[in-house]
Design an enzyme around this catalytic site. Structure first.
Site, PDB file in Angstrom:
ATOM      1  N   ASP A  56       7.086 -33.167  -8.039  1.00  0.00           N
ATOM      2  CA  ASP A  56       7.279 -32.964  -9.476  1.00  0.00           C
ATOM      3  C   ASP A  56       5.992 -32.371 -10.036  1.00  0.00           C
ATOM      4  O   ASP A  56       4.992 -33.063 -10.188  1.00  0.00           O
ATOM      5  CB  ASP A  56       7.602 -34.300 -10.144  1.00  0.00           C
ATOM      6  CG  ASP A  56       7.819 -34.155 -11.659  1.00  0.00           C
ATOM      7  OD1 ASP A  56       7.539 -33.071 -12.204  1.00  0.00           O
ATOM      8  OD2 ASP A  56       8.260 -35.139 -12.279  1.00  0.00           O
ATOM      9  N   HIS A  99       6.529 -32.733 -15.007  1.00  0.00           N
ATOM     10  CA  HIS A  99       6.197 -33.868 -15.866  1.00  0.00           C
ATOM     11  C   HIS A  99       4.777 -34.318 -15.556  1.00  0.00           C
ATOM     12  O   HIS A  99       4.219 -33.940 -14.534  1.00  0.00           O
ATOM     13  CB  HIS A  99       7.190 -35.009 -15.606  1.00  0.00           C
ATOM     14  CG  HIS A  99       8.610 -34.551 -15.715  1.00  0.00           C
ATOM     15  ND1 HIS A  99       9.423 -34.371 -14.620  1.00  0.00           N
ATOM     16  CD2 HIS A  99       9.320 -34.181 -16.789  1.00  0.00           C
ATOM     17  CE1 HIS A  99      10.607 -33.914 -15.029  1.00  0.00           C
ATOM     18  NE2 HIS A  99      10.561 -33.776 -16.343  1.00  0.00           N
ATOM     19  N   SER A 136      13.232 -33.501 -20.730  1.00  0.00           N
ATOM     20  CA  SER A 136      12.489 -34.538 -20.019  1.00  0.00           C
ATOM     21  C   SER A 136      11.000 -34.501 -20.332  1.00  0.00           C
ATOM     22  O   SER A 136      10.304 -35.498 -20.109  1.00  0.00           O
ATOM     23  CB  SER A 136      12.732 -34.430 -18.520  1.00  0.00           C
ATOM     24  OG  SER A 136      12.434 -33.127 -18.071  1.00  0.00           O
TER      25      SER A 136
END
Ligand SMILES: *[C@@H]1O[C@H](CO)[C@@H](O)[C@H](O)[C@H]1NC(C)=O
Ligand SMILES: *[C@@H]1O[C@H](CO)[C@@H](O)[C@H](O)[C@H]1NC(C)=O
Ligand SMILES: *[C@@H]1O[C@H](CO)[C@@H](O)[C@H](O)[C@H]1NC(C)=O
Ligand SMILES: *[C@@H]1O[C@H](CO)[C@@H](O)[C@H](O)[C@H]1NC(C)=O
Ligand SMILES: *[C@@H]1O[C@H](CO)[C@@H](O)[C@H](O)[C@H]1NC(C)=O
Length: 439
Positions: free
Chosen positions: A414, A417, A164
Site C-alpha cells: 500500500d 494511504h 479511502s
C-alpha cells in the site's frame, strides 16, 4: 505489472478539457506520470476499497495515553482565541522533529488493520520523526492540539466524506482527539462496512466526528458496492445517500475525492448516461475524462451541504498521491524509501497539480456563488506535503508480519494511504488551523 495496462490508453476524444489545461497537455506527458498519481488497475481496487479479513475488534476505546510522547506533542499549542493570522500551509518542507508523529497507538483507536504499521511489524520508525514546516514567513504549523480542536468545535458535528484517503484522515482525527479525550462510539456499520460508516462522540465537548465512505461523493452503484461488477455507475446529480440524509446535522464537512474519478466510471444525470471515463469502447459512451465529473461531484456535494440555511464550513481537501513510482504494486520493494523527499528532489506530477487545481477552482466557484451566505468554503491543500512523503505509507506492512516466512516474490504494497500515526496526522494539524481561522 500487467494490471496497470488494463485501462484504456489515453484517447484525445476521451478527455474533456478543463479550464486550466487544454486536453493536448495531457497527451504530451508520458503515461508514467499517470502512474505516479493514479490507479489504473482492477487488482489495486482492493487497496482503495476492501477491508482485509481481520478480527472485528471491540469498538470501545481505552484511553490512549500509553503511547503518547508527551515530550513533543503538547509543547506547542495554538494561541487562544483563534489563529493570529491567515496562513497558507500548502508550500513547505518536512523537517526533522524526533517524535513529532508519535501521538497515539493506532491499535487502540481501532484504525483499519492495514494502516496500523507498528502492529503489522514495520521495523523502522523514522517516518514518525518529521513535521511540516510551511514556507510562509511567520506561519509555523503547531502540533495537533486536541483541546483546541474540541473547544473550537464545541457542540458541532464534523463529517469527513469521501474516499479511502478521507478515511485515513478521519481515523487520524479520532486517534489524535481520542489520545487525550476518550471518545464514545455512537455508530459503526458491521462487517465489510465497519470502516466505511462510523461516528464517535467526544462527550467532554459535545463534539461528534463521523466518517462516510463515498468515494465519488455522489451516489455510486456497481463496483463500489460489489467488486464482482466491472464498472461503477455514478449519479452525478445525486449526493451520496448516507451523508445526504444526515446533512442537516452537519456543521463542518471535509470532502475528499479524486482517485476513483481518475479510475473512471459510467456517469448518469437522472436516468440518462451522460458519458464515461475508462469504460470499454464497445459500449459507445461519450468519453468525458475525469475533470468534468470531478468538478461536478464537488458541485453536487457543495450544493447539498449549502442548503437549508444551516451555517456550515466546507473544507475541500486536495489530492494525496500514491508513491508506487513505477514499481509493480505487488513488489516487496515498492515504496521502501525511508525519508521524505527533499525540496527539489521530486517534482509534483502534472496530474496531481491538475487534480489539485480543480479542487481550488471548485472551492473558488463555490465561495463566489455563495458569498454572503451561511456557507464558508475552505481548501485543505495537502498535495505537496503528501507528495513529499514516500516513506510514510504502509508498503508491505499493510499485511501483518509480511516477512515471517521469508521475503515473498510478490506481495501487495500500500503506497497510497499513510501509516497511522504518520504523515496524515498533519492533514488534521492544518484542518485545525483552518477551523480556528476567523471568518
Ligand atoms: C497557497 O499558496 C499557493 C501558492 O504558493 C496558492 O497557489 C494557493 O492558492 C494558496 N492556498 C490558499 C488556500 O490560499
Ligand atoms: C519522544 O520524543 C523525544 C524527542 O522529543 C525522543 O527523543 C524520544 O525518542 C521519543 N520517545 C518515544 C517513545 O517515541
Ligand atoms: C498498542 O496497544 C496495543 C493494545 O493495547 C498493545 O498491545 C501494543 O503493545 C501497543 N503498542 C505500542 C507501540 O505501544
Ligand atoms: C442534469 O440535467 C438537468 C436538466 O437537464 C440539468 O439542469 C443539470 O445541469 C444536469 N446535471 C448534470 C450534473 O449534468
Ligand atoms: C456501438 O457502435 C457500433 C458501431 O456503430 C455498433 O455496432 C454496436 O452495436 C454499438 N454497441 C452498443 C453497445 O450500442
Amino acid at each position: 505489472m500487467g494490471a496497470y495496462q488494463y485501462r484504456q490508453p489515453l484517447d484525445r476524444h476521451n478527455l474533456k478539457p478543463s479550464r486550466k489545461n487544454p486536453a493536448g497537455c495531457f497527451l504530451s506527458k508520458p503515461v508514467c506520470a499517470w502512474l505516479a498519481c493514479a490507479f489504473f488497475s482492477l487488482a489495486l481496487f482492493h487497496l482503495l476499497c476492501c477491508s482485509p479479513a481481520g478480527s472485528q475488534r471491540a469498538a470501545a476505546f481505552s484511553p490512549l495515553l500509553s503511547y503518547i510522547n508527551n515530550t513533543y506533542s503538547f509543547v506547542s499549542s495554538v494561541p487562544a482565541g483563534g489563529a493570529a493570522k491567515s496562513c497558507n500551509y500548502s508550500e513547505g518542507q518536512w523537517v526533522w522533529a524526533p517524535g513529532h508523529a508519535r501521538r497515539y497507538n493506532a491499535t487502540q483507536c481501532n484504525v483499519k488493520e492495514s494502516h496500523d504499521c507498528i502492529r503489522n511489524g514495520r521495523p523502522d520508525t523514522g517516518y514518525l520523526d518529521w513535521r511540516w514546516q510551511p514556507s510562509a514567513a511567520g506561519c509555523p504549523l503547531p502540533a495537533f492540539d486536541s483541546r483546541a480542536f474540541l473547544s473550537a468545535l464545541r457542540g458541532k458535528h464534523v463529517a469527513i466524506i469521501g474516499d479511502s484517503m478521507a478515511r485515513n484522515q478521519a481515523q487520524s482525527l479520532v486517534c489524535l482527539l481520542g489520545a487525550a479525550f476518550p471518545p464514545h462510539l455512537l455508530h459503526r456499520d458491521e462487517g465489510q462496512q465497519r470502516h466505511n460508516f462510523w461516528r464517535y462522540a467526544f462527550p467532554a465537548y459535545d463534539v461528534k466526528v463521523s466518517f462516510y465512505w463515498n468515494p465519488f461523493l455522489v451516489r455510486a452503484t456497481g463496483k463500489a458496492e460489489d467488486e464482482s461488477i466491472p464498472y461503477n455507475h455514478v449519479h452525478l446529480d445525486q449526493p451520496g445517500d448516507r451523508w445526504a440524509a444526515d446533512a442537516d446535522t452537519i456543521d463542518v464537512a471535509v470532502l475528499a475525492a479524486g482517485h476513483w474519478l481518475l479510475n473512471g466510471a459510467i456517469y448518469y444525470n437522472g436516468s440518462a448516461v451522460v458519458g464515461a471515463h475508462n469504460a470499454p469502447p464497445e459500449l459507445n459512451y461519450t468519453g468525458v475524462g475525469y475533470a468534468w465529473p470531478l468538478r461536478t461531484v464537488y458541485r453536487t456535494a457543495v450544493e447539498r451541504l449549502s442548503s437549508g440555511g444551516r451555517p456550515r464550513t466546507l473544507v475541500l481537501a486536495t489530492f494525496s498521491p500514491a508513491h508506487f513510482d513505477g514499481s509493480p504494486f505487488d513488489s516487496p520493494t515498492a515504496c521502501t524509501k525511508m525519508e521524505p523527499y527533499r525540496e527539489g528532489e521530486k517534482e509534483l506530477a502534472w496530474i496531481c497539480r491538475e487534480v489539485r487545481d480543480i479542487v481550488y477552482d471548485e472551492a473558488a466557484e463555490a465561495a463566489r456563488s455563495r458569498a454572503g451566505g451561511a456557507t464558508r468554503i475552505e481548501v485543505l491543500d495537502v498535495t505537496k506535503l503528501a507528495t513529499m512523503r514516500p516513506d510514510g505509507h504502509p508498503g508491505v506492512y499493510m499485511n501483518r508480519d509480511p516477512f515471517k516466512h521469508g521475503v515473498p516474490d510478490r506481495i501487495f504494497s500500500d503506497c497510497l494511504h499513510f501509516c497511522l500515526p504518520g504523515p496524515v496526522d498533519t492533514f488534521n494539524e492544518i484542518l485545525l488551523q483552518i477551523l480556528r481561522k476567523r471568518r
